[in-house]
Design a protein around this motif. Sequence first.
Motif, PDB file in Angstrom:
ATOM      1  N   VAL A  82      74.310  40.897  30.194  1.00 58.45           N
ATOM      2  CA  VAL A  82      75.647  40.705  30.762  1.00 58.45           C
ATOM      3  C   VAL A  82      75.618  39.412  31.544  1.00 58.45           C
ATOM      4  O   VAL A  82      74.799  39.238  32.454  1.00 58.45           O
ATOM      5  N   THR A  83      76.504  38.473  31.192  1.00 60.15           N
ATOM      6  CA  THR A  83      76.545  37.184  31.870  1.00 60.15           C
ATOM      7  C   THR A  83      77.982  36.808  32.190  1.00 60.15           C
ATOM      8  O   THR A  83      78.909  37.201  31.476  1.00 60.15           O
ATOM      9  N   GLU A  84      78.158  36.053  33.266  1.00 56.88           N
ATOM     10  CA  GLU A  84      79.490  35.543  33.585  1.00 56.88           C
ATOM     11  C   GLU A  84      79.830  34.444  32.602  1.00 56.88           C
ATOM     12  O   GLU A  84      79.064  33.497  32.407  1.00 56.88           O
ATOM     13  N   ALA A  85      80.980  34.563  31.951  1.00 59.74           N
ATOM     14  CA  ALA A  85      81.377  33.628  30.899  1.00 59.74           C
ATOM     15  C   ALA A  85      82.421  32.649  31.412  1.00 59.74           C
ATOM     16  O   ALA A  85      83.050  32.854  32.464  1.00 59.74           O
ATOM     17  N   HIS A  86      82.620  31.603  30.660  1.00 56.05           N
ATOM     18  CA  HIS A  86      83.699  30.650  30.937  1.00 56.05           C
ATOM     19  C   HIS A  86      85.034  31.396  30.851  1.00 56.05           C
ATOM     20  O   HIS A  86      85.198  32.278  30.007  1.00 56.05           O
ATOM     21  N   PRO A  87      86.012  31.072  31.705  1.00 56.76           N
ATOM     22  CA  PRO A  87      87.302  31.774  31.654  1.00 56.76           C
ATOM     23  C   PRO A  87      87.979  31.736  30.284  1.00 56.76           C
ATOM     24  O   PRO A  87      88.757  32.634  29.951  1.00 56.76           O
ATOM     25  N   MET A 134      79.156  40.425  27.196  1.00 55.68           N
ATOM     26  CA  MET A 134      78.154  41.469  27.051  1.00 55.68           C
ATOM     27  C   MET A 134      77.597  41.436  25.631  1.00 55.68           C
ATOM     28  O   MET A 134      78.362  41.379  24.663  1.00 55.68           O
ATOM     29  N   ASP A 135      76.275  41.455  25.523  1.00 54.22           N
ATOM     30  CA  ASP A 135      75.604  41.511  24.226  1.00 54.22           C
ATOM     31  C   ASP A 135      75.142  42.945  23.999  1.00 54.22           C
ATOM     32  O   ASP A 135      74.383  43.491  24.814  1.00 54.22           O
ATOM     33  N   VAL A 136      75.601  43.526  22.884  1.00 55.10           N
ATOM     34  CA  VAL A 136      75.498  44.970  22.685  1.00 55.10           C
ATOM     35  C   VAL A 136      74.812  45.283  21.355  1.00 55.10           C
ATOM     36  O   VAL A 136      74.999  44.579  20.356  1.00 55.10           O
ATOM     37  N   GLN A 137      74.026  46.356  21.363  1.00 54.66           N
ATOM     38  CA  GLN A 137      73.404  46.873  20.148  1.00 54.66           C
ATOM     39  C   GLN A 137      73.746  48.349  20.007  1.00 54.66           C
ATOM     40  O   GLN A 137      73.910  49.050  21.011  1.00 54.66           O
ATOM     41  N   TYR A 138      73.854  48.816  18.774  1.00 57.34           N
ATOM     42  CA  TYR A 138      74.068  50.242  18.571  1.00 57.34           C
ATOM     43  C   TYR A 138      73.652  50.683  17.173  1.00 57.34           C
ATOM     44  O   TYR A 138      73.658  49.899  16.223  1.00 57.34           O
ATOM     45  N   ASP A 139      73.271  51.948  17.109  1.00 57.22           N
ATOM     46  CA  ASP A 139      73.011  52.638  15.849  1.00 57.22           C
ATOM     47  C   ASP A 139      74.338  53.276  15.446  1.00 57.22           C
ATOM     48  O   ASP A 139      74.830  54.190  16.110  1.00 57.22           O
ATOM     49  N   GLY A 140      74.933  52.797  14.374  1.00 54.16           N
ATOM     50  CA  GLY A 140      76.279  53.228  14.011  1.00 54.16           C
ATOM     51  C   GLY A 140      76.379  54.601  13.372  1.00 54.16           C
ATOM     52  O   GLY A 140      77.493  55.082  13.129  1.00 54.16           O
ATOM     53  N   ALA A 141      75.244  55.266  13.118  1.00 52.18           N
ATOM     54  CA  ALA A 141      75.267  56.519  12.356  1.00 52.18           C
ATOM     55  C   ALA A 141      76.143  57.587  12.993  1.00 52.18           C
ATOM     56  O   ALA A 141      76.795  58.362  12.288  1.00 52.18           O
TER      57      ALA A 141
END
Length: 281
Positions: A106-111, A17-24
């Motif tokens: 969201v992508t299926e990754a290598h085990p 999962m590639d995620v972004q967030y505002d940490g404030a």
Amino acid sequence: MDEPVTDTGGGLVRLRMDVQYDGAGFHGWARQPALRTVQAELEQALSVVLRSDVELTVAGRTDAGVHATGQVVHVDVPAVIWAEQGPKLIRRLRGVLPSDIAVRAVTEAHPAFDARFGALARHYVYRLTDDPAGPSPLRRADTATWPRRLDAAAMDLAAGLLLGQNDFAAYCRRREGATTIRTLLRLAVARHREDDGSQTVRIDASADAFCHSMVRSLVGALLAVGEGRRPLDWPASLVSRTERSSEVPVAPAHGLTLVAVDYPPDADLAARAGVTRARRA
């Protein structure tokens, strides 16, 4: 403490999962009792959508107030749930996540993919402005304000002396059982014109990994050089120390953003994780 290695057999699939967030509004990435954290919010949202408890492994545990545009996590879920929810997972997560967190992919990754131990490098950007007018209103959340004019060229020269594998204990807040030896791949300082036309001093930092508060401490040491209070070789001279230096200020958290994490090809993932798990010495 290291996350447990999850068995991906028995009908489980590993998702990246590639995620972004505002940490404030968060007390950092890692789950903490009675505190709002990115991990807790994201795990709760996934549990609701997938109707199954989940535990995330993250590439970099960001501190309180630090942002991310390129955070990476992995999670193991039953294959049947992934088959059912996969096509609509991002949209459903958007419906339950707070507005300061976004799952971009969201992508299926290598085990053998491991968001933490499989990483080759983490890349951070620190933005600050020494403009008397302060940051652009559109960049105030991720740009620190500095009250004095900075010599960015001097900061860049001092930064170059820190590159390579060293014990960065002087720049780290120690954690029990954790090493402070890191390979600093890039540390560069330059004045930068942002897309909105504002001027910032930008520090780009890349390493195989960073220990607790390391980037913000490196920035703090470089700021002392940029103000003319310390000589060019002062930040590098601290590398010989074996414990946290009280002389090094920690730059404000909101100027720091995790922008990317690098991984090897699938065929090399298992080997990379093995190397990373071995304690640096």
